[in-house]
Design a protein around this motif. Structure first.
Motif, PDB file in Angstrom:
ATOM      1  N   THR A   1       0.790  -1.236   0.000  1.00 57.97           N
ATOM      2  CA  THR A   1       0.000   0.000   0.000  1.00 57.97           C
ATOM      3  C   THR A   1       0.819   1.282   0.000  1.00 57.97           C
ATOM      4  N   GLY A   2       2.112   1.188   0.368  1.00 63.44           N
ATOM      5  CA  GLY A   2       2.905   2.401   0.527  1.00 63.44           C
ATOM      6  C   GLY A   2       2.670   3.069   1.866  1.00 63.44           C
ATOM      7  N   TYR A   3       2.097   2.326   2.803  1.00 61.90           N
ATOM      8  CA  TYR A   3       1.806   2.898   4.121  1.00 61.90           C
ATOM      9  C   TYR A   3       1.984   1.844   5.199  1.00 61.90           C
TER      10      TYR A   3
ATOM     11  N   PRO B   1      10.784   9.540  -4.343  1.00 69.80           N
ATOM     12  CA  PRO B   1      10.972   8.541  -5.397  1.00 69.80           C
ATOM     13  C   PRO B   1      10.467   7.153  -5.024  1.00 69.80           C
ATOM     14  N   MET B   2      10.119   6.929  -3.746  1.00 69.30           N
ATOM     15  CA  MET B   2       9.608   5.614  -3.356  1.00 69.30           C
ATOM     16  C   MET B   2       8.148   5.436  -3.732  1.00 69.30           C
ATOM     17  N   ALA B   3       7.389   6.515  -3.783  1.00 68.77           N
ATOM     18  CA  ALA B   3       5.957   6.404  -4.076  1.00 68.77           C
ATOM     19  C   ALA B   3       5.685   5.733  -5.422  1.00 68.77           C
ATOM     20  N   PRO B   4       6.327   6.154  -6.539  1.00 71.80           N
ATOM     21  CA  PRO B   4       6.069   5.454  -7.792  1.00 71.80           C
ATOM     22  C   PRO B   4       6.575   4.021  -7.805  1.00 71.80           C
ATOM     23  N   VAL B   5       7.602   3.719  -7.011  1.00 71.41           N
ATOM     24  CA  VAL B   5       8.082   2.336  -6.927  1.00 71.41           C
ATOM     25  C   VAL B   5       6.998   1.447  -6.332  1.00 71.41           C
ATOM     26  N   ILE B   6       6.277   1.975  -5.342  1.00 70.36           N
ATOM     27  CA  ILE B   6       5.164   1.223  -4.757  1.00 70.36           C
ATOM     28  C   ILE B   6       4.012   1.124  -5.754  1.00 70.36           C
ATOM     29  N   ARG B   7       3.641   2.262  -6.321  1.00 71.85           N
ATOM     30  CA  ARG B   7       2.453   2.302  -7.185  1.00 71.85           C
ATOM     31  C   ARG B   7       2.620   1.451  -8.442  1.00 71.85           C
ATOM     32  N   GLU B   8       3.746   1.610  -9.128  1.00 75.63           N
ATOM     33  CA  GLU B   8       3.965   0.901 -10.398  1.00 75.63           C
ATOM     34  C   GLU B   8       4.645  -0.444 -10.208  1.00 75.63           C
ATOM     35  N   GLY B   9       5.216  -0.647  -9.015  1.00 77.22           N
ATOM     36  CA  GLY B   9       6.022  -1.842  -8.811  1.00 77.22           C
ATOM     37  C   GLY B   9       5.466  -2.817  -7.795  1.00 77.22           C
TER      38      GLY B   9
ATOM     39  N   GLY C   1      -8.444  10.095   3.546  1.00 82.56           N
ATOM     40  CA  GLY C   1      -7.112   9.551   3.352  1.00 82.56           C
ATOM     41  C   GLY C   1      -6.435   9.195   4.665  1.00 82.56           C
ATOM     42  N   ILE C   2      -5.168   8.777   4.540  1.00 80.41           N
ATOM     43  CA  ILE C   2      -4.374   8.392   5.704  1.00 80.41           C
ATOM     44  C   ILE C   2      -3.727   9.619   6.319  1.00 80.41           C
ATOM     45  N   ARG C   3      -3.815   9.764   7.624  1.00 82.99           N
ATOM     46  CA  ARG C   3      -3.187  10.870   8.328  1.00 82.99           C
ATOM     47  C   ARG C   3      -2.301  10.297   9.427  1.00 82.99           C
TER      48      ARG C   3
ATOM     49  N   GLU D   1      -4.064   4.235  -4.307  1.00 81.34           N
ATOM     50  CA  GLU D   1      -5.306   4.988  -4.163  1.00 81.34           C
ATOM     51  C   GLU D   1      -5.793   4.954  -2.724  1.00 81.34           C
ATOM     52  N   GLY D   2      -6.231   6.108  -2.231  1.00 81.53           N
ATOM     53  CA  GLY D   2      -6.832   6.178  -0.913  1.00 81.53           C
ATOM     54  C   GLY D   2      -5.919   6.689   0.173  1.00 81.53           C
ATOM     55  N   LEU D   3      -4.608   6.797  -0.122  1.00 81.63           N
ATOM     56  CA  LEU D   3      -3.705   7.302   0.908  1.00 81.63           C
ATOM     57  C   LEU D   3      -3.900   8.794   1.145  1.00 81.63           C
ATOM     58  N   GLY D   4      -4.367   9.482   0.117  1.00 82.25           N
ATOM     59  CA  GLY D   4      -4.549  10.925   0.248  1.00 82.25           C
ATOM     60  C   GLY D   4      -3.277  11.685  -0.064  1.00 82.25           C
ATOM     61  N   SER D   5      -3.363  12.983   0.005  1.00 81.47           N
ATOM     62  CA  SER D   5      -2.218  13.838  -0.318  1.00 81.47           C
ATOM     63  C   SER D   5      -1.925  14.764   0.855  1.00 81.47           C
TER      64      SER D   5
END
Length: 432
Positions: free
Chosen positions: A259-261, A271-279, A348-350, A381-385
């Motif tokens: 999930t990246g979280y 740079p880790m966020a796209p590694v989680i999303r695409e990878g 989202g996640i806080r 999706e869903g982590l928020g910004s």
């Protein structure tokens, strides 16, 4: 002939011999293109497996420029000697790899040499990819060659002399490339070995998570996977040595890869966020669990395991009344999202800041970057910004806020010269 002339002549001859010998040793022949009129066929199973392998290798993360078509290249990677641009890896005959045979693809992945015989710069992590099995390389090739060809000519890589001489990479390879598939460790379980294979091979985690030496080669031994840097971000260690108040458990790692979280550590950013999303979020759960097994079983945990909830609640009690500038800045900029027990729930996640690894780090770089530019790219999706405060807070205010969080929430010593560091990173990242 004078003695000086003889010395000069022999010296010149020696240089010529060395140069000619070097070119002879490093020379690579071109591999003939495949016939573009003969369609290659691959099984559906191969293509499906190859898609997962492409996700593991983060192909699209590096081979896709902003607002560009997937895998068409053109992503700029700035290094001290110039700019490297990623290439088009769609099966386009003119600008991509459409004319590449499997043999040409295998040579690039294992030895860092393209179809025409040019050495690839190790920004393409072939030193890790070389560990991939023949079966997986065939499957990855099948997926790539089954994708839609897109015509796009990426800009040419431009490096300063002598780094623009690609054949010089031959010497670098002698130091840092051990070509060929990895061997299993017979003292470890099958799950551990699967995790090691994914992490050290196509996953190429060490490319960012290991420090580099003076020749930009990855350090091994005790330094392997013990932290590095990527795109100006400080990259944490994966094999222990985390400053976090909570140890990375197997489940924490598996959740983060999916999930990246992690509730105990925070949200993937930079740079880790796209590694989680695409990878890693695209992998099978079995493979994520294997990677988590490999990474966490290598860690000697000496930390006292406390409840994350207890840590978060204890730090909430440390928030002093609004009697300092840091407290007021926290109240105005952070509390609404990061202290939800005191206000309305947000989408989202806080995450609790008291558990955020960046506040415990020796350097403030990551924390500064997040405050300046927020988190605009959700790992899933869903982590928020998170909003950017670049135009809302001054260098002095950001420094005051961060040192308030560091000294009050987690009771660490303040980062020295923090305002100056904020100003440096603000300038460095302006316009990005």
């Amino acid at each position: 002939m004078s003695k000086a002339k003889k010395i000069f002549g022999y010296g010149a001859l020696a240089i010529v011999v060395i140069v000619v010998g070097g070119f002879a040793l490093s020379w690579q022949s071109a591999i003939a293109p495949i016939d573009p009129y003969v369609k290659q066929t691959f099984s559906a199973e191969q293509i499906t497996r190859g898609e997962k392998l492409a996700a593991l290798g983060d192909c699209s993360v590096c081979h896709t420029r902003a607002r560009g078509d997937t895998n068409t290249g053109g992503l700029a990677m700035k290094i001290p000697f110039g700019t490297i641009y990623s290439t088009n890896i769609t099966p386009d005959n003119e600008t991509g790899i459409g004319l590449w045979s499997y043999e040409a693809f295998e040579r690039a992945m294992r030895h860092g040499v393209d179809r025409e015989g040019n050495y690839l710069y190790p920004a393409f992590p072939y030193t890790a990819f070389t560990r991939t099995t023949d079966e997986d390389l065939h499957d990855l090739y099948a997926w790539l060659m089954s994708q839609k060809p897109v015509s796009y000519q990426a800009p040419k890589t431009s490096l300063n002399f002598p780094f623009n001489i690609r054949q010089g990479i031959w010497a670098w390879n002698q130091l840092y490339l051990t070509a060929g598939p990895a061997k299993a460790d017979t003292t470890q379980s099958d799950v551990w070995n699967r995790g090691a294979y994914l992490t050290e091979g196509l996953g190429h985690c060490s490319a960012c998570h290991s420090p580099r030496d003076i020749l930009f080669g990855e350090k091994g031994g005790k330094d392997h996977l013990m932290g590095g840097d990527a795109e100006g971000w400080t990259v944490p260690a994966l094999l222990g040595n985390s400053p976090s108040p909570m140890p990375w458990t197997h489940q924490d790692m598996a959740d983060f890869l999916r999930t990246g979280y992690s509730a105990n550590h925070g949200v993937a950013a930079g740079p880790m966020a796209p590694v989680i999303r695409e990878g890693t979020s695209q992998l099978t759960e079995e493979d994520r669990q294997a990677i988590a097994t490999y990474l966490t079983s290598s860690t000697s945990n000496t930390q006292e395991i406390r409840s994350a909830t207890d840590i978060a609640l204890q730090t909430e009690d440390k928030i002093e009344p609004l009697s300092s500038e840091g407290a007021r800045l926290y109240s105005g900029a952070c509390m609404a999202c990061h202290a939800q027990a005191k206000g309305a729930q947000m989408s989202g996640i806080r995450p609790a800041l008291a558990l955020n690894t960046n506040l415990y780090a020796e350097t403030p770089d990551n924390a500064i970057r997040i405050v300046l530019d927020g988190i605009q790219y959700e790992a899933t999706e869903g982590l928020g910004s998170m909003p950017a405060f670049r135009h809302n807070l001054s260098d002095s205010q950001i420094a005051t806020l961060l040192n308030y969080l560091r000294t009050t929430l987690i009771e660490k010593a303040p980062w020295p010269n923090l305002e100056q560091k904020v100003a440096e990173i603000r300038t460095e990242t302006a316009g990005k």
